[in-house]
Scaffold this active site. Structure first.
Site, PDB file in Angstrom:
ATOM      1  N   GLU A 263       0.765  -1.197   0.012  1.00 18.20           N
ATOM      2  CA  GLU A 263       0.038   0.111  -0.031  1.00 18.20           C
ATOM      3  C   GLU A 263       0.867   1.345   0.126  1.00 18.20           C
ATOM      4  OE1 GLU A 263      -2.690   0.519   3.117  1.00 18.20           O
ATOM      5  OE2 GLU A 263      -3.818  -1.357   2.858  1.00 18.20           O
ATOM      6  N   LYS A 320     -15.498   4.658   5.240  1.00 17.91           N
ATOM      7  CA  LYS A 320     -14.184   4.324   6.167  1.00 17.91           C
ATOM      8  C   LYS A 320     -14.211   5.682   6.984  1.00 17.91           C
ATOM      9  CE  LYS A 320     -10.476   3.015   4.679  1.00 17.91           C
ATOM     10  NZ  LYS A 320      -9.022   3.019   4.181  1.00 17.91           N
ATOM     11  N   GLU A 326      -9.459   9.892   4.569  1.00 16.04           N
ATOM     12  CA  GLU A 326      -9.595   8.602   4.629  1.00 16.04           C
ATOM     13  C   GLU A 326     -10.601   7.898   3.658  1.00 16.04           C
ATOM     14  OE1 GLU A 326      -7.855   5.964   6.555  1.00 16.04           O
ATOM     15  OE2 GLU A 326      -6.711   8.006   6.973  1.00 16.04           O
TER      16      GLU A 326
END
Length: 497
Positions: A263, A320, A326
């Protein structure tokens, strides 16, 4: 004597093929923590449309696995933290999961990695002790099915596993995780699985803007951060964090474990205090990241080292929690339109004809500094023509830029090609102090130096395309070729002595 020469030649050929078989790849994380996303079959079409070859999902959702069948896209599937207890306690649970969730769809769906748990050291419930037993059970299930060499098993981690990451050479694992990390690293080394890490320069900048420059986080820095212990020069935080992990692994004598970034990315929108979360910054970070990876640049400590990277995330995810950022890491909106322009092949980052995603050089070139030492020039030239991915055929004998046959002249051509292909930024003309920018076009006779917007882009475009073809088909071909030479060509070659 002749037989010895043949052995050396054949071995060298094999090693050359093995070296060519691997290239860095770019993938994308497909998170689904949202209630407005397109169906998996539409997602698979979107992914293919944008030529994304590698995807990470966080579970083994049946609809997703079916959607990606026969697409050629390679999938990394995940086992969530909530399932670690069951997988760690009983082998039968791993066997059943593989039988029901993987085998019915493989190999039509190209599953290449299974991640067991995610960032367990950050989880509120202490799940770290269950990770390695669960990984071992999943590996055993794969071995029973004859897939343990085709599907690799690992687990993802945050940079929080390190107690120190600066300077990179002082990188060290957090000692409080020693009982978890030692068996994990032994498992990875034994089974040739990568250490998977999630890296976010965005957070480092957001949380400490006085200590981290935005340009350094975005791969745009014109200055260099020097590691005082090694003398290595860093122009971006991504490389520094990767090298910190390399040094941490080396300190524990795990030198053979590869690193994979599972990620990384940049949000396009944030709360009022998250001023760096903008579409422009997100596009800049991911564009520069893709170019950096596809060019096989490597890091200062590991120049030219293969590094596979997954960008987070495919879509904005509206469910999220946390700050506004986010919910805004996506490359696409749920309606499948792009949040910003991004070329996943890396060609857009280096195509100086279209000037897509490239900072114009504004009539500047990069040449070799005439006062630089021969050693520095030669090292920089070797790097530019190797890991730097510059096509240096024009400075070979009988080619238009070979004469004058001098190190300064040849280095100047290579330096400028790298400079123009990499955004014409100050740092792209650094070469450890051996390069210098000029406003005077250094082209002469039939030797044409690349410029932003010029027509002389065939080699750079070709390089970009070559660098972007790091798909499994390419790797499979070189793997086949290496095996053929080892099993058939070399014995025949040696027999005819």
């Amino acid at each position: 004597m002749a037989r010895g020469f043949r052995v050396i030649f054949a071995t060298s050929l094999l090693l050359m093929l093995l070296d060519l078989c691997c290239a860095s790849t770019i993938g994308v994380c497909y998170g689904r923590n949202a209630d407005d996303l397109p169906t998996p079959d539409k997602v698979a079409q979107l992914v293919q449309l944008h030529k994304i070859k590698y995807m990470r999902i966080y579970d083994s959702n049946v609809q997703v696995l079916k959607a990606f069948a026969n697409t050629g896209v390679e999938l990394m599937v995940g086992i969530p933290n909530l399932d670690l207890l069951a997988f760690s306690q009983f082998q039968s649970n791993a066997d059943t999961w593989l039988k029901n969730n993987i085998l019915p769809y493989y190999p039509a769906t190209k599953i290449t990695y299974i991640t067991v748990g995610a960032e367990v050291t950050e989880a509120p419930n202490n799940a770290s002790s269950m990770v390695v037993p669960a990984m071992q059970n999943v590996f055993t299930a794969l071995r029973k099915a004859g897939l343990h060499r085709k599907i690799k098993v690992s687990s993802t981690h945050s940079l929080g596993v390190l107690s120190r990451s600066f300077p990179p050479s002082a990188g060290a694992f957090n000692s409080s995780y020693a009982s978890f990390l030692k068996p994990l690293l032994e498992f990875l080394a034994e089974n040739q699985s990568p250490f998977m890490i999630n890296i976010y320069p965005y957070y480092a900048y957001r949380d400490s803007p006085n200590n981290v420059s935005l340009d350094y986080a975005l791969f745009k820095s014109s200055s260099e951060v020097i590691d005082p212990n090694t003398g290595l020069l860093y122009t971006n935080m991504f490389d520094a964090q990767i090298d910190a992990l390399y040094f941490a692994l080396t300190a524990l004598n795990f030198r053979t474990i590869k690193i994979m970034v599972t990620e990384t990315g940049w949000p396009s929108k944030g709360s009022p205090k998250e001023k760096a979360a903008t579409p422009d910054n997100a596009e800049t970070y991911n564009t520069n990241l893709i170019r950096h990876v596809i060019n096989n640049t490597g890091t200062p400590a590991k120049p030219g080292e293969e590094l596979d990277v997954y960008i987070f995330s495919l879509f904005n995810e509206n469910r999220k929690s946390g700050l506004e950022s986010e919910r805004n890491w996506g490359l696409f909106y749920p309606d499948q339109t792009s949040v910003y322009s991004l070329d996943f092949t890396g060609k857009g980052a280096v195509d100086v004809t279209t000037q897509a995603n490239v900072t114009s050089s504004n009539g500047t070139w990069c040449i070799a500094l005439s006062t630089a030492s021969e050693a520095d020039l030669q090292n920089a030239l070797d790097w530019a023509c190797g890991p730097g991915n510059v096509d240096c055929s024009a400075i070979q004998p009988s080619q238009p830029c070979y004469e004058p046959d001098s190190l300064v002249s040849h280095a100047s051509y290579a330096f400028n090609s790298y400079y123009q292909q990499n955004g014409a930024t100050d740092v792209a003309c650094s070469f450890g102090g051996a390069g210098v920018k000029t406003n005077k076009n250094p082209s002469y006779d039939n030797c044409l130096y690349m410029t932003a917007g010029s027509n002389k882009t065939a080699t750079s475009s070709g390089n970009a395309k070559a660098a972007s073809t790091s798909s499994s088909a390419q790797k499979d071909f070189f793997s086949w070729a290496s095996t053929f030479i080892l099993l058939f060509a070399i014995p025949i070659f040696l027999r005819n002595v």
